[in-house]
Design an enzyme around this catalytic site. Structure first.
Site, PDB file in Angstrom:
ATOM      1  N   ARG A   1      13.282  18.337  -2.263  1.00  0.00           N
ATOM      2  CA  ARG A   1      12.923  17.634  -4.069  1.00  0.00           C
ATOM      3  C   ARG A   1      11.239  18.642  -3.586  1.00  0.00           C
ATOM      4  NH1 ARG A   1      16.706  17.098  -5.561  1.00  0.00           N
ATOM      5  NH2 ARG A   1      17.192  15.589  -7.343  1.00  0.00           N
TER       6      ARG A   1
ATOM      7  N   GLU B   1       9.480  22.789 -11.362  1.00  0.00           N
ATOM      8  CA  GLU B   1      11.036  23.244 -11.645  1.00  0.00           C
ATOM      9  C   GLU B   1      10.521  24.137 -13.050  1.00  0.00           C
ATOM     10  OE1 GLU B   1      13.859  22.143  -9.939  1.00  0.00           O
ATOM     11  OE2 GLU B   1      13.290  22.028  -7.683  1.00  0.00           O
TER      12      GLU B   1
ATOM     13  N   HIS C   1      16.109  26.363  -7.278  1.00  0.00           N
ATOM     14  CA  HIS C   1      17.392  24.609  -7.010  1.00  0.00           C
ATOM     15  C   HIS C   1      18.372  24.768  -7.360  1.00  0.00           C
ATOM     16  CE1 HIS C   1      16.831  20.106  -7.572  1.00  0.00           C
ATOM     17  NE2 HIS C   1      17.854  20.616  -6.967  1.00  0.00           N
TER      18      HIS C   1
HETATM   19  O1  LIG Z   1      20.514  16.269  -6.177  1.00  0.00           O
HETATM   20  C1  LIG Z   1      21.288  16.985  -5.751  1.00  0.00           C
HETATM   21  O2  LIG Z   1      22.086  16.817  -5.430  1.00  0.00           O
HETATM   22  C2  LIG Z   1      20.891  18.103  -6.296  1.00  0.00           C
HETATM   23  O3  LIG Z   1      19.293  18.024  -6.212  1.00  0.00           O
HETATM   24  C3  LIG Z   1      21.510  19.024  -7.298  1.00  0.00           C
HETATM   25  O4  LIG Z   1      20.669  18.398  -8.565  1.00  0.00           O
END
Ligand SMILES: O=C(O)[C@H](O)CO
Length: 394
Positions: A310, A339, A358
């Site tokens: 993240r 994002e 992402h």
């Molecule tokens: O958390 C997750 O699996 C990915 O980032 C998809 O949102």
């Protein structure tokens, strides 16, 4: 995988038909262990296969009537909309088990819809589930998150409504590890810059102006050795990389040996030794801004930072500074905070950064598997069965 049990049970129905007592018991077992849709399918099949004079038929027919009237549980779909919304891709899968209700339908007829909704399917990690929404869904039992990260959900608040949260750790592991490798290779070999120069008007370019670094035999430091981190290690082994990892819990010796990974109890040791540092942790209060000025300063000036977890795990201002001042060689990010980044964000103007939007789980296969995993979780909650992947508030 998650459909197979229900499917194979359905396939067995013809085998037991005609033996009404046995069939009747069998159907009850199916009813006890599967969703409403499954009840109906099984009973309809049985109705036309059992001998008309048997007591079994009469009993089953009576039940059929009751069951047929029973509706599929309502699922409210929360996705980020747009042309790539969940409805286009996954509606058919969800419809097998749920009555699909979009946010628009819900808002258009709140009173009736709110009674039907027993589950919420969250697609992508951005939709917000707030107190107001939860208060308006009195029959809600489960939020099925499609994806592993649940940092966008307030788990404590959701749990205070007696609602369970589930995620999909299995579906995401391979595609996310793949994107980590793709970013590492692309950054190391300056793929994006290379593509740009090929299409630029400057035809007098020389490969020596665009020298990259090699991934093969380099040292990779993985921060966060859960299932995605481990999949990265498996892939990195094929590149003969030296693999270091840092994690809250050390992996079992056999697991370390299988991929040749060395545990660093201190993250600092990993940062100092790695040519590539890959972030694969969940975002929690403990991992927010895990990598800041100090940590970037510990990395080699030739090192590359890759983030597939993240955006908020990195102090982004510190990263911009480190990249501008060549404290580290480069960064490759699949995630940012926020994002998307605003168009004038300094990260977008640096040529030693690659940013993807992402896309760790953005594959045809992954979104399908995530939906299947989420469906299995949601049905387990609704049917009172063991839940494959429940997430608990800390
Ligand atoms: O958390 C997750 O699996 C990915 O980032 C998809 O949102």
């Amino acid at each position: 995988m998650f459909r197979s049990k229900a499917f194979s049970l359905l396939k067995l129905v013809p085998l037991v038909s005609g033996q009404s007592n046995l069939a009747y018991k069998f159907i009850h077992q199916v009813i006890a262990s599967h969703g409403h849709r499954c009840h109906r399918s099984v009973i309809y099949k049985q109705r036309y296969r059992t001998h008309p004079c048997s007591a079994g038929r009469r009993t089953i027919n009576a039940e059929t009537k009751v069951m047929a009237e029973k509706e599929l549980p309502g699922v409210l779909i929360l996705d980020i909309g747009g042309t790539h919304g969940v409805l286009e891709n996954l509606a058919a899968l969800l419809k097998k088990h749920f009555h699909l209700i979009t946010m628009k339908e819900f808002l258009g007829n709140k009173e009736e819809m709110s009674k039907k909704i027993q589950s919420v399917f969250v697609f992508e990690c951005r939709p917000v589930i707030d107190r107001e929404l939860l208060e308006s869904l009195p029959n809600l039992k489960v939020i099925g998150n499609s994806g592993v990260g649940v940092d966008h959900l307030d788990l404590k608040m959701i749990s205070s409504f007696g609602v369970k949260v589930t995620n999909t750790p299995h579906a995401v592991a391979d595609p996310t590890a793949d994107i980590g490798m793709a970013l590492m290779l692309a950054s190391a070999r300056r793929l994006v810059e290379g593509c740009q120069i090929v299409v630029s008007p400057d035809t007098k370019y020389f490969a020596v102006d665009w020298l990259g670094v090699e991934v093969t035999r380099a040292t990779l430091g993985i921060i966060g050795m859960g299932s995605i981190g481990y999949k990265v290690a498996q892939r990195a082994r094929a590149f003969n990389m030296r693999i270091l990892y840092h994690n809250r819990n050390r992996r079992r010796k056999e697991e370390e040996e299988a991929v040749g990974a060395h545990y660093c109890a201190k993250m600092e040791d990993l940062l100092q030794q790695s040519d590539f540092v890959m972030l694969v942790v969940n975002l929690t209060p403990e991992t927010r801004k895990l990598i800041g000025k100090k940590e970037l300063g510990l990395m080699k000036p030739t090192a590359t930072l890759i983030n597939i977890s993240r955006g908020a795990v990195i102090d982004q201002d510190a990263l911009v500074e480190a990249l501008q001042n060549k404290v580290i060689r480069a960064a490759a990010l699949d995630v940012t905070d926020p994002e998307p980044l605003p168009r004038d964000h300094p990260l977008l103007n640096l040529n030693n950064v690659i940013i993807t939007p992402h896309i760790g789980t953005a594959t045809v296969q992954a979104i399908r598997m995530m939906a299947e995993e989420a469906i299995a979780n949601m049905l387990a909650v609704l049917n009172g069965q063991p839940i494959p992947s429940e997430v608990f508030p800390k």
